[in-house]
Design an enzyme around this catalytic site. Structure first.
Site, short mmCIF file in Angstrom:
data_model
loop_
_atom_site.label_atom_id
_atom_site.label_comp_id
_atom_site.label_asym_id
_atom_site.label_seq_id
_atom_site.Cartn_x
_atom_site.Cartn_y
_atom_site.Cartn_z
N TYR A 142 -3.97 59.60 5.58
CA TYR A 142 -3.06 60.08 5.42
C TYR A 142 -2.11 59.56 5.49
O TYR A 142 -1.36 59.94 4.24
CB TYR A 142 -3.54 61.38 6.25
N LYS A 146 0.87 59.54 2.62
CA LYS A 146 2.87 60.24 3.33
C LYS A 146 3.39 58.35 3.03
O LYS A 146 5.09 59.15 2.56
CB LYS A 146 2.16 60.98 3.83
#
Length: 237
Positions: A142, A146
């Site tokens: 994740y 990002k």
């Protein structure tokens, strides 16, 4: 400076906690129309809200959305995917690919599809929702996606500025939504987060650090890596 007054806004992931607030807050600030997009769009019971099917991982769906929403002046790349556990080596191929497709490729391909539309409008805006974990790798895959989106947003900002498109990146720690349901750490109210982002856009900001976590992590980027990750001191390297 940009204003949402009479803007035509497209929100990805509109059914989620943050997305829903973006839809309503845009209207509160005077938007004339909001495209509320999701894989399975719902009925909003408001003539100013247009439900539009959009799967940000599907290039054909992105192209169809661009064809259907040619009047958009503000694109909000809000849709995101997470994983239930940290790490970057422990996830399946499908989990990794879904995070890359949703958190990085989706916003990038949407920006590419809507750039010609936006550049023909007055005061157009792209808002990319990053994360404090763009700068803090404990989120594993994740965090990696990002971080990639943060870099892409910086590139988009440089490329689209000469065409008049204002590109804004927003960072935040945990927000009180279903995606953060597994943590007991402090969480920002999604309505407060959305208002902070939109205040920043209207003030002409390029980057919005919505909470103390984001501010602290951004400030630590120039420090030695051991300061960010003290656990490295115990590895014996």
């Amino acid at each position: 400076m940009s204003s949402f007054n009479q803007a035509v806004v497209l929100v990805t992931g509109a059914n989620g906690g943050i997305g829903t607030h973006f839809v309503h807050e845009a209207l509160e600030r005077g938007a004339g129309k909001v495209y509320a997009t999701a894989r399975n769009p719902r009925d909003w019971e408001d003539d100013r809200i247009v439900s539009l099917a959009l799967d940000v991982t599907d290039p054909a769906s992105i192209e169809a959305a661009a064809q259907a929403a040619g009047d958009v002046t503000v694109l909000i790349n809000n849709a995101g995917a997470g994983v239930a556990t940290p790490g970057i080596l422990s996830h399946t191929d499908a989990e990794i690919r879904n995070n890359v497709a949703t958190n990085f490729l989706g916003p990038l391909f949407l920006a590419r599809a809507f750039a010609p539309i936006l550049s023909a409008k007055a005061k157009p805006v792209i808002i990319d929702i990053h994360s404090a974990m763009s700068w803090y790798a404990v989120g594993g895959i994740y965090s990696a996606t990002k971080a990639a989106l943060w870099s892409a947003t910086n590139s988009l900002r440089l490329e689209l500025a000469p065409k008049g498109v204002h590109v804004v990146g927003a960072h935040v720690g945990y927000v009180d939504t279903a995606m953060a349901g597994n943590t007991t750490d402090p969480k920002m109210d999604p309505a407060d987060f959305v208002r902070t982002v939109m205040d920043g856009v209207e003030a002409g900001a390029y980057e919005v650090l919505a909470d103390e976590t984001s501010m602290q992590l951004k400030a630590q980027l120039s420090a030695p890596i051991e300061g960010m990750y003290p656990q490295l001191a115990n590895t014996g390297a």
